[in-house]
Design a protein around this motif. Structure first.
Motif, PDB file in Angstrom:
ATOM      1  N   SER A 162      37.631   6.881   5.612  1.00 35.41           N
ATOM      2  CA  SER A 162      37.299   5.458   5.627  1.00 35.41           C
ATOM      3  C   SER A 162      38.252   4.631   4.775  1.00 35.41           C
ATOM      4  O   SER A 162      38.510   3.464   5.065  1.00 35.41           O
ATOM      5  CB  SER A 162      35.869   5.253   5.143  1.00 35.41           C
ATOM      6  OG  SER A 162      35.756   5.786   3.839  1.00 35.41           O
ATOM      7  N   CYS A 163      38.785   5.216   3.713  1.00 37.28           N
ATOM      8  CA  CYS A 163      39.584   4.363   2.829  1.00 37.28           C
ATOM      9  C   CYS A 163      40.970   4.935   2.548  1.00 37.28           C
ATOM     10  O   CYS A 163      41.951   4.210   2.542  1.00 37.28           O
ATOM     11  CB  CYS A 163      38.743   4.086   1.589  1.00 37.28           C
ATOM     12  SG  CYS A 163      39.444   4.350   0.024  1.00 37.28           S
ATOM     13  N   ASP A 201      35.884  -4.222   1.884  1.00 41.40           N
ATOM     14  CA  ASP A 201      36.551  -2.909   1.974  1.00 41.40           C
ATOM     15  C   ASP A 201      37.090  -2.441   0.625  1.00 41.40           C
ATOM     16  O   ASP A 201      37.402  -1.264   0.458  1.00 41.40           O
ATOM     17  CB  ASP A 201      37.738  -2.972   2.956  1.00 41.40           C
ATOM     18  CG  ASP A 201      37.273  -3.128   4.390  1.00 41.40           C
ATOM     19  OD1 ASP A 201      36.068  -2.938   4.650  1.00 41.40           O
ATOM     20  OD2 ASP A 201      38.120  -3.452   5.245  1.00 41.40           O
ATOM     21  N   SER A 202      37.242  -3.368  -0.292  1.00 39.65           N
ATOM     22  CA  SER A 202      37.736  -3.000  -1.626  1.00 39.65           C
ATOM     23  C   SER A 202      36.628  -2.391  -2.480  1.00 39.65           C
ATOM     24  O   SER A 202      36.911  -1.691  -3.453  1.00 39.65           O
ATOM     25  CB  SER A 202      38.251  -4.236  -2.363  1.00 39.65           C
ATOM     26  OG  SER A 202      39.398  -4.711  -1.736  1.00 39.65           O
ATOM     27  N   LYS A 205      36.457   1.371  -3.186  1.00 37.94           N
ATOM     28  CA  LYS A 205      37.600   1.784  -4.009  1.00 37.94           C
ATOM     29  C   LYS A 205      37.310   1.474  -5.481  1.00 37.94           C
ATOM     30  O   LYS A 205      37.598   2.264  -6.369  1.00 37.94           O
ATOM     31  CB  LYS A 205      38.879   1.040  -3.584  1.00 37.94           C
ATOM     32  CG  LYS A 205      39.279   1.344  -2.157  1.00 37.94           C
ATOM     33  CD  LYS A 205      40.476   0.535  -1.712  1.00 37.94           C
ATOM     34  CE  LYS A 205      40.693   0.742  -0.222  1.00 37.94           C
ATOM     35  NZ  LYS A 205      41.632  -0.129   0.396  1.00 37.94           N
TER      36      LYS A 205
END
Ligand code: GLU
Length: 298
Positions: A162-163, A201-202, A205
């Motif tokens: 995913s990342c 999306d960050s 992380k």
């Protein structure tokens, strides 16, 4: 009575972290307002941090203009404004800590290399496929003769699809957004991050980075505000000339009218408003209503 912060729960720390790359548009201001309400309605602290690390993108005078806009809207903050450009020692220390965990590696890939690899049959669009993860020491030395590498952080297997491994130090030697934001949120004791949904999306992380850097600390509460669209249904951007608070003010618009526009477009009240003072707004809303407009990390 003008609004006065209550600080009933000083352990709650919210923040707004604009990049001084141009005048704030209404979407930026609406996010700032929601972040401020989210912190203040809980009696928490609210801090402002200028994300001015990416020097080539910083616009002279923009940081001061942003602060003027926030003040004009009535949004206050606690403590001095923090400027990321003055905190590179902290980011350097975090980078060394991550390296000591054996999680960093140099990456020589260009944007194009990554696009090509990600569009291969088993590739995953937008996800780094780990091309440079296992380069040998001699290969790194050879490539480093022609190109400065970026530094990537290895992610655990459950995040790979995913990342993917992400950049924490750019090849132009600027610390990457993900690293700087996480270091600052930890160092500044932030507990609530309310920001635009473009950054959703960050969030995984930064959760991962925070767990690596401060494993014993409780998790930050990440919430995402919907993005504001312009009258053509496009996402607002600082570059495309979306109307700014400065422009609004110069055209004679009042802060009460702008607040009404921001809360109306956020769907905070059933009925549209023409005008509302900040003191009235804070009286009329509660934390549940604001939190209901924000989406947690998915
Ligand atoms: N500086 C970023 C921006 O202006 C926001 C970063 C964040 O809130 O984490 O888009």
């Amino acid at each position: 009575m003008p609004y006065q912060p209550q600080f009933k729960s000083p352990q709650i720390v919210g923040r707004y972290a604009p990049s001084p790359t141009g005048d704030l548009h209404f979407g930026n201001l609406r996010t700032a307002l929601l972040a401020w309400l989210h912190a203040r309605l809980q009696g928490g602290q609210f801090i402002v941090r200028m994300e001015d690390l990416d020097l080539p993108r910083v616009v002279a005078g923009s940081a001061d203009q942003i602060l003027r806009d926030l003040e004009w809207l009535g949004l206050d903050w606690d403590g001095p404004i923090v400027y990321q450009s003055e905190r590179t020692d902290l980011y350097q220390r975090a980078l060394l800590d991550l390296d000591a965990l054996g999680l960093c590696y140099p990456c020589f890939c260009s944007r194009k290399d990554i696009q090509v690899a990600a569009s291969a049959p088993h590739g995953n669009a937008g996800v780094y496929p780990g091309t440079c993860r296992s380069l040998s020491v001699s290969e790194v030395a050879l490539r480093a003769r022609n190109k400065s590498p970026a530094t990537r952080l290895k992610v655990p297997p459950q995040m790979e699809a995913s990342c993917g491994d992400f950049v924490i130090l750019r090849s132009d030697a600027f610390f990457a957004y993900q690293l700087a934001v996480t270091v600052d949120d930890l160092e500044q004791g932030v507990t609530e991050v309310v920001r635009g949904a473009d950054l959703i999306d960050s969030t995984p992380k930064q959760v991962y980075l925070a767990e690596l850097l401060q494993p014993k600390r409780g998790r930050i509460n990440y919430l995402h505000a919907p993005l504001m669209l312009d009258d053509k249904g496009r996402r607002m951007s600082k570059r495309d000339g979306s109307i700014s608070a400065k422009q609004w003010r110069e055209d004679g618009g009042s802060s009460e009218q702008l607040l009404a526009h921001l809360v109306t477009t956020a769907g905070i009240f059933e009925e549209p408003l023409d005008c509302i003072a900040l003191e009235e707004l804070i009286e009329r809303v509660d934390i549940k209503r604001i939190a209901g407009k924000l989406s947690p990390m998915v």
